[in-house]
Enzyme design. Structure first.
Site, mmCIF file in Angstrom:
data_model
loop_
_atom_site.group_PDB
_atom_site.id
_atom_site.type_symbol
_atom_site.label_atom_id
_atom_site.label_comp_id
_atom_site.label_asym_id
_atom_site.label_seq_id
_atom_site.Cartn_x
_atom_site.Cartn_y
_atom_site.Cartn_z
ATOM 1 N N ASP A 22 0.853 -1.180 0.000
ATOM 2 C CA ASP A 22 0.000 0.000 0.000
ATOM 3 C C ASP A 22 0.900 1.244 0.000
ATOM 4 O O ASP A 22 2.054 1.176 0.430
ATOM 5 C CB ASP A 22 -0.870 -0.043 1.263
HETATM 6 MG MG LIG Z 1 -2.888 3.253 3.362
#
Ligand SMILES: [Mg+2]
Length: 246
Positions: A22
């Site tokens: 991420d």
């Molecule tokens: Mg994040």
């Protein structure tokens, strides 16, 4: 750690073949980039960045993204109306109807100019990339996220970039992960470790798509009931340490 657990952990680690990472809140400091871009938007309107005005933006934006992630709001509409709704929320009259998209475009430009990386993120990526093919797996607007990664200097560590806009669906949707697996040429989802700071999007979404998951949890929050997460780490160096990466 007991011997049985150590052996089980070794086997678990050995099964990982690649890593999906991420971006925001994990390696990039979105909050600070967003704050700076918003300050510039307000300044362009002759407004001071008061706490109330900053908070109002987050409330409006969060609501819009929640609806987008739930599939009830189109990305184009989100972008075209975000600043109109915001100006309305802070009681600023909108001079022209097309001011909304214009402000949004300016905001995205400024957002892309602030590729602030979280402390330790470069070494973190470097260590992980020394053993695993790394793919960025992020929600957001493709051009903005790609520019931010490019300008962060971290892009050298990545084999590929997957942004929800290109995938046609955001995390936690299965379509996002199917697209990402496809892009990475991975046939067995269980060989991928999805790493991120958001339980709902990264962890729940990743697990539902069959990936292994590692939750970046700097706040040390308890794992809520009903969430399956394979590994929890509190600081960036913890993850490569626990994967045995030098
Ligand atoms: Mg994040």
């Amino acid at each position: 750690m007991a011997m049985a657990n150590a052996k089980a952990a070794d086997g678990w680690v050995a099964g990982i073949r690649s890593i999906f990472l991420d971006a925001d809140g994990t390696i990039l400091d979105f909050d600070e980039a967003e704050r700076r871009a918003l300050v510039r938007v307000l300044a362009s309107l002759g407004l001071e960045p008061t706490e109330g005005r900053m908070a109002a933006y987050h409330a409006v934006n969060r609501d819009l993204w929640r609806r987008f992630e739930a599939g009830t709001l189109d990305k184009g509409v989100l972008q075209a109306t975000r600043f109109l709704r915001y100006l309305d929320a802070i009681g600023v009259p909108v001079p022209e109807a097309d001011e909304g998209p214009r402000l949004n475009a300016r905001y995205l430009e400024w957002l892309a100019e602030s590729p602030l990386i979280l402390p330790g993120a470069d070494l973190f990526c470097r260590r992980l990339a020394s053993r695993y093919p790394l793919y960025l797996a992020t929600n957001g607007i493709s051009r903005t996220q790609r520019l931010r990664l490019e300008r962060s200097g971290l892009s050298v560590h990545f084999r590929g970039v997957v942004v929800s806009e290109d995938a046609g669906a955001p995390k936690p949707h299965g379509d996002f992960f199917r697209h990402a697996l496809d892009r990475a040429g991975v046939e067995e989802p269980g060989t991928v470790l999805m790493v991120g700071d958001m339980l709902e999007t990264d962890i729940r979404g990743g697990a539902a798509a069959g990936l292994r998951t590692a939750w970046f949890n700097p706040g040390g929050h308890p794992v809520p009931d009903g969430v399956r997460v394979d590994l929890v780490f509190r600081s960036l160096p913890d993850l490569p340490d626990r994967l045995g990466v030098p």
